[in-house]
Design a protein around this motif. Structure first.
Motif, PDB file in Angstrom:
ATOM      1  N   PRO A  40       1.024  -1.239   0.092  1.00 58.20           N
ATOM      2  CA  PRO A  40       0.079   0.197   0.030  1.00 58.20           C
ATOM      3  C   PRO A  40       0.835   1.274  -0.053  1.00 58.20           C
ATOM      4  N   ARG A  41       2.053   1.270   0.775  1.00 52.32           N
ATOM      5  CA  ARG A  41       2.945   2.341   0.822  1.00 52.32           C
ATOM      6  C   ARG A  41       4.312   1.962   0.604  1.00 52.32           C
ATOM      7  N   LEU A  42       5.126   2.245  -0.546  1.00 54.54           N
ATOM      8  CA  LEU A  42       6.381   2.089  -0.738  1.00 54.54           C
ATOM      9  C   LEU A  42       7.202   3.415  -0.869  1.00 54.54           C
ATOM     10  N   VAL A  75       6.664   6.754  -3.153  1.00 49.58           N
ATOM     11  CA  VAL A  75       7.446   7.918  -3.274  1.00 49.58           C
ATOM     12  C   VAL A  75       9.128   7.409  -3.158  1.00 49.58           C
ATOM     13  N   VAL A  76       9.920   8.562  -4.026  1.00 50.39           N
ATOM     14  CA  VAL A  76      11.223   8.142  -4.135  1.00 50.39           C
ATOM     15  C   VAL A  76      12.042   9.043  -3.554  1.00 50.39           C
ATOM     16  N   ALA A  77      13.190   8.605  -2.706  1.00 48.46           N
ATOM     17  CA  ALA A  77      14.336   9.531  -2.234  1.00 48.46           C
ATOM     18  C   ALA A  77      15.405   9.381  -3.050  1.00 48.46           C
ATOM     19  N   CYS A  78      16.244  10.226  -3.498  1.00 48.47           N
ATOM     20  CA  CYS A  78      17.448  10.059  -4.186  1.00 48.47           C
ATOM     21  C   CYS A  78      18.893  11.091  -4.056  1.00 48.47           C
ATOM     22  N   ILE A  95       5.373  12.656 -12.274  1.00 49.20           N
ATOM     23  CA  ILE A  95       4.722  11.427 -11.907  1.00 49.20           C
ATOM     24  C   ILE A  95       4.758  10.866 -10.604  1.00 49.20           C
ATOM     25  N   VAL A  96       5.728  11.046  -9.986  1.00 49.75           N
ATOM     26  CA  VAL A  96       5.931  10.640  -8.579  1.00 49.75           C
ATOM     27  C   VAL A  96       6.798  11.553  -7.584  1.00 49.75           C
ATOM     28  N   PRO A  97       6.296  11.805  -6.720  1.00 47.10           N
ATOM     29  CA  PRO A  97       7.308  12.507  -5.629  1.00 47.10           C
ATOM     30  C   PRO A  97       8.583  12.033  -5.337  1.00 47.10           C
ATOM     31  N   VAL A  98       9.549  13.045  -5.665  1.00 51.16           N
ATOM     32  CA  VAL A  98      10.883  12.752  -5.277  1.00 51.16           C
ATOM     33  C   VAL A  98      11.672  13.852  -4.453  1.00 51.16           C
ATOM     34  N   THR A  99      12.089  13.089  -3.421  1.00 54.21           N
ATOM     35  CA  THR A  99      12.727  14.068  -2.314  1.00 54.21           C
ATOM     36  C   THR A  99      14.286  13.793  -2.189  1.00 54.21           C
ATOM     37  N   GLU A 100      14.580  14.662  -1.526  1.00 50.76           N
ATOM     38  CA  GLU A 100      16.274  14.243  -1.231  1.00 50.76           C
ATOM     39  C   GLU A 100      16.747  13.603  -0.231  1.00 50.76           C
ATOM     40  N   THR A 101      15.954  13.213   0.728  1.00 50.81           N
ATOM     41  CA  THR A 101      16.029  12.403   1.671  1.00 50.81           C
ATOM     42  C   THR A 101      14.948  11.469   2.049  1.00 50.81           C
ATOM     43  N   PRO A 102      15.308  10.283   2.786  1.00 51.61           N
ATOM     44  CA  PRO A 102      14.101   9.204   3.211  1.00 51.61           C
ATOM     45  C   PRO A 102      13.378   9.899   4.154  1.00 51.61           C
ATOM     46  N   GLU A 103      13.555  10.841   5.048  1.00 43.94           N
ATOM     47  CA  GLU A 103      12.938  11.317   6.132  1.00 43.94           C
ATOM     48  C   GLU A 103      11.702  12.280   5.209  1.00 43.94           C
ATOM     49  N   GLU A 104      12.377  12.898   4.358  1.00 39.71           N
ATOM     50  CA  GLU A 104      11.179  13.574   3.497  1.00 39.71           C
ATOM     51  C   GLU A 104      10.313  12.872   2.911  1.00 39.71           C
ATOM     52  N   LEU A 106       9.450   9.763   3.666  1.00 38.06           N
ATOM     53  CA  LEU A 106       8.573   9.307   4.494  1.00 38.06           C
ATOM     54  C   LEU A 106       7.524  10.082   5.125  1.00 38.06           C
ATOM     55  N   SER A 107       7.633  11.541   5.204  1.00 41.56           N
ATOM     56  CA  SER A 107       6.770  12.638   5.616  1.00 41.56           C
ATOM     57  C   SER A 107       5.887  12.630   4.475  1.00 41.56           C
ATOM     58  N   SER A 108       5.994  12.758   3.171  1.00 44.14           N
ATOM     59  CA  SER A 108       5.299  12.822   2.180  1.00 44.14           C
ATOM     60  C   SER A 108       4.260  11.764   1.848  1.00 44.14           C
ATOM     61  N   LEU A 109       5.056  10.462   2.109  1.00 44.32           N
ATOM     62  CA  LEU A 109       4.120   9.071   1.978  1.00 44.32           C
ATOM     63  C   LEU A 109       3.088   9.349   3.096  1.00 44.32           C
ATOM     64  N   LEU A 110       3.497   9.468   4.234  1.00 48.70           N
ATOM     65  CA  LEU A 110       2.766   9.131   5.476  1.00 48.70           C
ATOM     66  C   LEU A 110       1.628  10.474   5.520  1.00 48.70           C
ATOM     67  N   GLY A 111       2.041  11.466   5.265  1.00 49.31           N
ATOM     68  CA  GLY A 111       1.063  12.771   5.401  1.00 49.31           C
ATOM     69  C   GLY A 111       1.159  12.931   6.945  1.00 49.31           C
ATOM     70  N   ASN A 112       0.090  12.966   7.434  1.00 47.66           N
ATOM     71  CA  ASN A 112      -0.056  13.358   8.863  1.00 47.66           C
ATOM     72  C   ASN A 112       0.268  12.140   9.863  1.00 47.66           C
ATOM     73  N   GLU A 113       0.438  11.094   9.183  1.00 48.39           N
ATOM     74  CA  GLU A 113       0.848  10.097  10.376  1.00 48.39           C
ATOM     75  C   GLU A 113       2.066  10.166  11.094  1.00 48.39           C
ATOM     76  N   THR A 114       2.241   9.622  12.043  1.00 49.48           N
ATOM     77  CA  THR A 114       3.386   9.697  12.888  1.00 49.48           C
ATOM     78  C   THR A 114       4.416   8.786  12.393  1.00 49.48           C
ATOM     79  N   PRO A 115       5.440   9.115  11.709  1.00 47.35           N
ATOM     80  CA  PRO A 115       6.339   8.301  10.976  1.00 47.35           C
ATOM     81  C   PRO A 115       7.224   7.313  12.164  1.00 47.35           C
ATOM     82  N   GLU A 116       7.512   6.042  11.666  1.00 49.51           N
ATOM     83  CA  GLU A 116       8.073   5.172  12.686  1.00 49.51           C
ATOM     84  C   GLU A 116       9.658   5.224  12.255  1.00 49.51           C
TER      85      GLU A 116
END
Length: 118
Positions: A40-42, A75-78, A95-104, A106-116
């Motif tokens: 569901p979320r990758l 979402v992709v971090a690269c 076509i897909v969100p691309v961020t610089e860091t995995p933390e960014e 994850l924030s994009s992927l989970l939205g308002n949920e608290t990331p683990e």
């Protein structure tokens, strides 16, 4: 040589390849991303991929298409550098969100949920 780690967490799954994704390794990459088509979320963390050719980009897009066909989010971090420029130049980042860091990512992927923690 390409190594691919998959980490299934409570809120999402992380695909983390390490090495070049090219004509020699693309089959392995395509197979591993295909295994995650029903997730569901990758989060695809490409920070340890110094080079990706057109075959790798095609496999990445195909994998993302299958995940989205199953109503999954990706979402992709690269980081910065050549791969980031490739994803921007080819329009991949439209076509897909691309961020610089995995933390960014994850924030994009989970939205308002608290990331683990990863």
């Amino acid at each position: 040589m390409l190594e691919i780690a998959i980490e299934k967490l409570e809120t999402h799954t992380v695909l983390r390849p390490t090495g070049e994704v090219d004509a020699y390794t693309v089959a392995q990459f395509r197979e591993r991303i295909g295994e995650l088509a029903l997730e569901p979320r990758l989060l695809i963390d490409l920070q340890e991929v110094p080079f990706m050719d057109s075959a790798g980009l095609g496999a990445l897009i195909g994998g993302i298409r299958r995940i989205r066909d199953s109503e999954g989010e990706v979402v992709v971090a690269c980081g910065e550098g050549a791969l980031h420029r490739l994803l921007h130049t080819t329009g991949f980042d439209r076509i897909v969100p691309v961020t610089e860091t995995p933390e960014e990512a994850l924030s994009s992927l989970l939205g308002n949920e608290t990331p683990e923690a990863e």
